[in-house]
Each structure stands twice: as structure tokens, then as C-alpha cells.
Design a protein around this motif. Structure first.
Motif, PDB file in Angstrom:
ATOM      1  N   ARG A 156      12.600   2.350  70.268  1.00 18.27           N
ATOM      2  CA  ARG A 156      13.682   3.295  69.982  1.00 18.27           C
ATOM      3  C   ARG A 156      13.343   4.180  68.782  1.00 18.27           C
ATOM      4  NH1 ARG A 156      19.170   3.889  71.306  1.00 18.27           N
ATOM      5  NH2 ARG A 156      19.854   5.793  70.272  1.00 18.27           N
ATOM      6  N   ARG A 157      12.752   3.581  67.753  1.00 20.11           N
ATOM      7  CA  ARG A 157      12.382   4.368  66.574  1.00 20.11           C
ATOM      8  C   ARG A 157      11.316   5.404  66.924  1.00 20.11           C
ATOM      9  NH1 ARG A 157      12.968  -0.731  64.064  1.00 20.11           N
ATOM     10  NH2 ARG A 157      10.721  -1.130  64.189  1.00 20.11           N
ATOM     11  N   LEU A 158      10.375   5.027  67.798  1.00 17.64           N
ATOM     12  CA  LEU A 158       9.347   5.991  68.197  1.00 17.64           C
ATOM     13  C   LEU A 158       9.969   7.201  68.886  1.00 17.64           C
ATOM     14  CD1 LEU A 158       6.477   3.707  69.563  1.00 17.64           C
ATOM     15  CD2 LEU A 158       6.458   5.069  67.476  1.00 17.64           C
ATOM     16  N   TYR A 159      10.891   6.950  69.800  1.00 16.40           N
ATOM     17  CA  TYR A 159      11.552   8.052  70.492  1.00 16.40           C
ATOM     18  C   TYR A 159      12.300   8.942  69.507  1.00 16.40           C
ATOM     19  CZ  TYR A 159      10.732   5.818  75.056  1.00 16.40           C
ATOM     20  OH  TYR A 159      10.164   5.277  76.175  1.00 16.40           O
ATOM     21  N   GLU A 160      12.964   8.323  68.543  1.00 16.87           N
ATOM     22  CA  GLU A 160      13.773   9.091  67.590  1.00 16.87           C
ATOM     23  C   GLU A 160      12.908   9.918  66.642  1.00 16.87           C
ATOM     24  OE1 GLU A 160      16.106   6.035  65.819  1.00 16.87           O
ATOM     25  OE2 GLU A 160      17.652   6.084  67.392  1.00 16.87           O
ATOM     26  N   HIS A 161      11.761   9.360  66.231  1.00 16.01           N
ATOM     27  CA  HIS A 161      10.943  10.032  65.225  1.00 16.01           C
ATOM     28  C   HIS A 161      10.009  11.082  65.812  1.00 16.01           C
ATOM     29  CE1 HIS A 161      11.482   6.287  62.433  1.00 16.01           C
ATOM     30  NE2 HIS A 161      12.551   7.048  62.497  1.00 16.01           N
ATOM     31  N   ALA A 162       9.709  10.976  67.099  1.00 19.16           N
ATOM     32  CA  ALA A 162       8.801  11.948  67.714  1.00 19.16           C
ATOM     33  C   ALA A 162       9.453  13.330  67.754  1.00 19.16           C
ATOM     34  CB  ALA A 162       8.430  11.521  69.133  1.00 19.16           C
ATOM     35  N   GLN A 163       8.627  14.343  67.548  1.00 15.54           N
ATOM     36  CA  GLN A 163       9.119  15.718  67.650  1.00 15.54           C
ATOM     37  C   GLN A 163       9.506  16.047  69.085  1.00 15.54           C
ATOM     38  OE1 GLN A 163       9.394  17.699  65.030  1.00 15.54           O
ATOM     39  NE2 GLN A 163       9.813  19.711  65.938  1.00 15.54           N
ATOM     40  N   HIS A 164       8.715  15.500  70.029  1.00 11.93           N
ATOM     41  CA  HIS A 164       8.986  15.747  71.443  1.00 11.93           C
ATOM     42  C   HIS A 164       8.464  14.561  72.243  1.00 11.93           C
ATOM     43  CE1 HIS A 164      10.378  18.760  74.366  1.00 11.93           C
ATOM     44  NE2 HIS A 164       9.503  18.188  75.205  1.00 11.93           N
ATOM     45  N   ILE A 165       9.032  14.366  73.435  1.00 13.90           N
ATOM     46  CA  ILE A 165       8.658  13.247  74.297  1.00 13.90           C
ATOM     47  C   ILE A 165       8.280  13.796  75.664  1.00 13.90           C
ATOM     48  CG2 ILE A 165       9.461  11.116  75.410  1.00 13.90           C
ATOM     49  CD1 ILE A 165      11.596  11.116  73.020  1.00 13.90           C
ATOM     50  N   ILE A 166       7.089  13.407  76.136  1.00 14.47           N
ATOM     51  CA  ILE A 166       6.625  13.749  77.483  1.00 14.47           C
ATOM     52  C   ILE A 166       6.680  12.484  78.326  1.00 14.47           C
ATOM     53  CG2 ILE A 166       4.638  14.454  78.874  1.00 14.47           C
ATOM     54  CD1 ILE A 166       3.670  16.085  76.466  1.00 14.47           C
ATOM     55  N   THR A 167       7.301  12.568  79.501  1.00 14.58           N
ATOM     56  CA  THR A 167       7.249  11.458  80.448  1.00 14.58           C
ATOM     57  C   THR A 167       6.529  11.913  81.713  1.00 14.58           C
ATOM     58  OG1 THR A 167       9.288  11.918  81.665  1.00 14.58           O
ATOM     59  CG2 THR A 167       9.510  10.703  79.591  1.00 14.58           C
ATOM     60  N   LEU A 168       6.052  10.926  82.491  1.00 15.14           N
ATOM     61  CA  LEU A 168       5.261  11.245  83.675  1.00 15.14           C
ATOM     62  C   LEU A 168       6.053  11.175  84.976  1.00 15.14           C
ATOM     63  CD1 LEU A 168       3.002  10.954  81.578  1.00 15.14           C
ATOM     64  CD2 LEU A 168       1.626   9.830  83.319  1.00 15.14           C
ATOM     65  N   SER A 187      10.473  16.328  78.118  1.00 15.40           N
ATOM     66  CA  SER A 187       9.791  17.098  79.155  1.00 15.40           C
ATOM     67  C   SER A 187       9.205  16.132  80.170  1.00 15.40           C
ATOM     68  CB  SER A 187       8.648  17.946  78.574  1.00 15.40           C
ATOM     69  OG  SER A 187       9.150  18.964  77.727  1.00 15.40           O
ATOM     70  N   THR A 188       9.476  16.381  81.449  1.00 13.68           N
ATOM     71  CA  THR A 188       8.852  15.614  82.520  1.00 13.68           C
ATOM     72  C   THR A 188       7.634  16.389  83.006  1.00 13.68           C
ATOM     73  OG1 THR A 188      11.025  14.807  83.219  1.00 13.68           O
ATOM     74  CG2 THR A 188       9.190  14.518  84.759  1.00 13.68           C
ATOM     75  N   ILE A 189       6.443  15.826  82.782  1.00 14.29           N
ATOM     76  CA  ILE A 189       5.196  16.456  83.220  1.00 14.29           C
ATOM     77  C   ILE A 189       4.460  15.416  84.061  1.00 14.29           C
ATOM     78  CG2 ILE A 189       3.060  17.573  82.514  1.00 14.29           C
ATOM     79  CD1 ILE A 189       4.434  18.415  79.925  1.00 14.29           C
ATOM     80  N   LEU A 190       4.471  15.615  85.364  1.00 16.38           N
ATOM     81  CA  LEU A 190       3.978  14.611  86.302  1.00 16.38           C
ATOM     82  C   LEU A 190       2.513  14.247  86.052  1.00 16.38           C
ATOM     83  CD1 LEU A 190       5.543  16.027  89.594  1.00 16.38           C
ATOM     84  CD2 LEU A 190       6.403  14.126  88.217  1.00 16.38           C
ATOM     85  N   VAL A 393       3.936  22.330  74.989  1.00 23.27           N
ATOM     86  CA  VAL A 393       4.723  21.352  74.232  1.00 23.27           C
ATOM     87  C   VAL A 393       4.089  21.100  72.863  1.00 23.27           C
ATOM     88  CG1 VAL A 393       5.380  18.905  74.140  1.00 23.27           C
ATOM     89  CG2 VAL A 393       5.731  20.218  76.239  1.00 23.27           C
ATOM     90  N   LEU A 394       2.766  20.910  72.836  1.00 19.11           N
ATOM     91  CA  LEU A 394       2.079  20.645  71.574  1.00 19.11           C
ATOM     92  C   LEU A 394       2.170  21.845  70.638  1.00 19.11           C
ATOM     93  CD1 LEU A 394      -1.068  18.883  73.080  1.00 19.11           C
ATOM     94  CD2 LEU A 394       0.720  17.787  71.710  1.00 19.11           C
TER      95      LEU A 394
END
Length: 399
Positions: A156-168, A187-190, A393-394
């Protein structure tokens, strides 16, 4: 812009593994400086040498840390700890990046990326390849309740602290969304596939492979991938034997390696329909997939596995081979919406055998489903387009 990439396992198309990040890094390194902090785990496992180990322009720092699918929990944990220590040291020594890209699995690789980003005071992007710690917990690898709570809190902390989250996958995005993360962070990036390598699976190459391996004129079912505990391999073996009784001319190819390889080897010795194919370099996998009439994408019945984004799903559709999926998540919705495959519930060998028998008997529908899958793959699965999305995203995260 300088991008530091924390990824414990680097592969290239010469390896018997998906090479998503090879393609993404090759694209991004054309415009930006890229430093990859990884391990050399896969380099000795190269089966061919058609591709450079690193894409042009990528700088690599690699630790010598062994890892393989048969490892127990303790050995895997030690490999993760070793990488964390190495990545922490290297992450503090490299020239200050503009953005850090942390890639799980395992979660520890993303954790150390976040810690280095915090120490160096730079933004970081968290790419979620599998839902850790949910996956090892549901698989029974982490039984201690206190350890589970600590792992979920760290996640949970990782998700909160990240600037952005990419899922597959859309399923992973739904999981993260339910934790209360804002849409602007997601962002969903397959996972996608490599269409330039798909093009190698020409009709001539497929015909040659079928002739060489005695498959000409025979229905072929293929499972290509890891023979891991999560992949429901015992069910597939039972299915192959049941299908042989229904349709004796069918050949079921198991291509890969992993925990259940001895089980498959024993089954192949007693059942003429079952063949064990050695692992193939990624760039050759596409011809095998194109030679199959149906590809099976199977997992055991666990909720976390409904969210995953397996390479064989994308690769199969890209060469025009319809897929059977066994989990009621987003892949089920996808194949039903695009009519490029079918869903059969996990861990039901008789139902799967009967469904495959019907599908293999309907040649026209098989071809039509494969064509529909190939069309949608051209539109949605091209890793060059997906790499451009990751790059944006980056760049946004770096400001």
C-alpha cells in the motif's frame, strides 16, 4: 533525461521467456539515457545468440544471483534480499536519474526502487507485473498472518508513494483502484507482443515445423510457458489424456520447463498424444504457436490469477491461434467480446477435453476465431506502441 530501471530479471529474445522490457527499453533508449539495475540470472540460459544481450543505448549493472522456478520459498526469498542489497548500493552510486522505474515481480524490486527514489529525491513509476504479495499469499507461500499484514502494508505504501502506477491488465488496475488510488495515478499498459517477431511465423515456416515434427494433418493443442504450480499443469495432463480418448489423432504439445516437468514427462511416456517440447527462444515460439490449432492459457482457480497478463495469451492471438482461458477475469471477457477464444473453468479436465474436442472439430470456426484474434492483436498488442505509452508516463513523472 536519465531513467534508472530496477528490474530483477532481464531477458532478451534469445531466452525462453517473454522479453517485454527488452522491447520497451530498446524504444526508450533511442531518446533517453537508460541505466538498468538487474541480475545476470537469464544470460546463461540463452538458447540462441541472434540478439544483443542489451538493446543499443542501455547501460547495465547486473548482480550474479541465481534463481530458477524449482526454488523453495526460502531460496527465493534470499535471492530477493540479495538483489535488494545490490540494487540499493548501485542505485545510490549511479548519476542522479530524473526518474526511477521500478518493476515487480518481485515486490522487493519495486520496494528498493521506491527507497532509492526517496533517498535521491526523484520521482518514481511503479510497474505492477503481478499482484504481490497477494499472489504468494494465495499460493500459500506466506502463511504467517503478521507477515501477510506487513507485506500488504508495504504494498500500500508503494502505491501511495509512487508518482505513477502502470499495470499490465484491466484486472490489475481494478485491484489498485479499489485501494483508493486516484485515476490520475493509474495507467493500464498491456503486456503485448512483438509483431516483428510474429512476422517470422510464415506459412512456410509453420508447414516446415509441422512436417519436421510429424504434425502434418493432425490437430494440435499447445501449452507454451512455465510448468509452475500456478499453471494448473496436472489438469492439463488429465485433459490431454481424456482428449486422446475422444480424438486419438490429436497431439498435445507441452513446451517449456518448470516444477511439473517430471509429471509431463511421465505422462508423455504412457500417452501417445502428449509430447514434451524443450524450451524455445522467444523469437521461435511464434512459429510453434502458429502451428497449433488451439493454445491453452491455464491457471489454478485463485482470484489473484484472474488479473494476470500472460505473454502466451498475446502471442497466440497475434499469430492467429485462438485461445482457451481458464480464469473468469478480464481474459475471459476479452475472448468472449472479440470472439477469439473460449472460456472453460479451471481445474475441470473433463469439461476442457470436451470443449477442445468440439472446437477442433469445427475447423471453420477455429479459423474465424484465429483471424479475429489476429486483427485485434494488430490493433492493441504492438509493443512498439505500448513502449511509447510507457515513455510518456516516465516523461510526465519526471516533469
Amino acid at each position: 533525461m536519465h531513467i534508472a530501471v530496477f528490474s530483477q530479471y532481464h531477458t532478451n529474445p534469445d531466452c525462453p521467456a517473454t522479453s517485454r522490457h527488452y522491447s520497451l527499453l530498446a524504444h526508450i533508449a533511442r531518446q533517453h539515457r537508460v541505466t538498468l539495475i538487474t541480475t545476470n540470472t537469464w544470460e546463461p540460459q540463452r538458447l540462441t545468440h541472434e540478439y544483443p544481450w542489451l538493446p543499443e543505448g542501455v547501460e547495465m549493472l547486473a548482480a550474479d544471483i541465481p534463481y530458477h522456478n524449482r526454488m523453495g520459498v526460502a531460496a527465493r526469498g534470499w535471492a530477493f534480499v540479495q538483489y535488494m542489497a545490490y540494487a540499493w548500493r548501485q542505485g545510490r552510486r549511479i548519476p542522479r536519474p530524473d526518474v526511477i522505474w521500478g518493476i515487480s515481480t518481485p515486490l522487493s524490486a519495486a520496494w528498493v526502487a521506491g527507497k532509492v527514489a526517496q533517498q535521491r529525491r526523484v520521482p518514481w513509476v511503479f510497474e505492477v507485473q503481478d499482484l504481490w504479495p497477494t499472489f504468494p499469499i494465495e499460493m500459500g507461500a506466506v502463511r504467517n498472518r503478521l507477515a501477510q499484514r506487513q507485506l500488504y502494508a508495504a504494498e500500500r505504501r508503494l502505491y501511495e508513494h509512487a508518482q505513477h502506477i502502470i499495470t499490465l491488465s484491466p484486472g490489475m488496475t481494478d485491484y489498485v483502484r479499489r485501494l483508493g488510488l486516484g485515476e490520475e495515478k493509474l495507467s493500464t499498459i498491456l503486456n503485448g507482443t512483438d509483431l516483428d517477431q510474429v512476422a517470422r511465423a510464415t506459412p512456410e515456416a509453420v508447414a516446415s515445423l509441422r512436417q519436421q515434427h510429424g504434425l502434418a494433418g493432425r490437430p494440435v493443442v499447445l501449452y507454451a510457458g512455465t510448468f509452475g504450480r500456478a499453471n494448473d499443469i496436472p489438469t492439463l495432463v488429465q485433459t490431454a489424456e481424456a482428449l486422446h480418448r475422444l480424438q486419438p489423432d490429436v497431439v498435445w504439445l507441452f513446451m517449456g520447463h518448470g516444477y511439473y516437468e517430471p509429471l509431463i514427462r511421465e505422462a508423455a511416456a504412457r500417452c501417445p498424444a502428449i509430447r514434451l517440447v524443450p524450451p524455445q527462444p522467444r523469437h521461435q515460439v511464434f512459429t510453434w504457436l502458429a502451428a497449433a490449432d488451439v493454445s491453452v492459457v491455464s491457471f489454478v482457480h485463485l482470484p489473484v490469477l484472474d488479473t494476470n497478463s500472460p505473454a502466451k495469451f498475446y502471442d497466440s492471438l497475434a499469430v492467429g491461434t485462438p485461445v482457451v482461458v481458464t480464469n473468469p477475469g478480464w481474459t475471459k471477457q476479452f475472448v468472449e467480446e472479440h470472439r477469439c477464444g473460449w472460456y472453460v473453468p479451471a481445474e475441470q479436465p473433463r469439461a476442457l477435453a470436451e470443449h477442445l474436442h468440439r472446437a477442433l472439430s469445427a475447423k471453420a470456426e477455429l479459423r474465424a476465431a484465429g483471424q479475429r484474434g489476429q486483427q485485434v492483436a494488430q490493433q492493441l498488442f504492438d509493443r512498439q506502441q505500448l513502449a511509447a505509452e510507457v515513455q510518456r508516463v516516465l516523461e510526465r513523472a519526471a516533469g
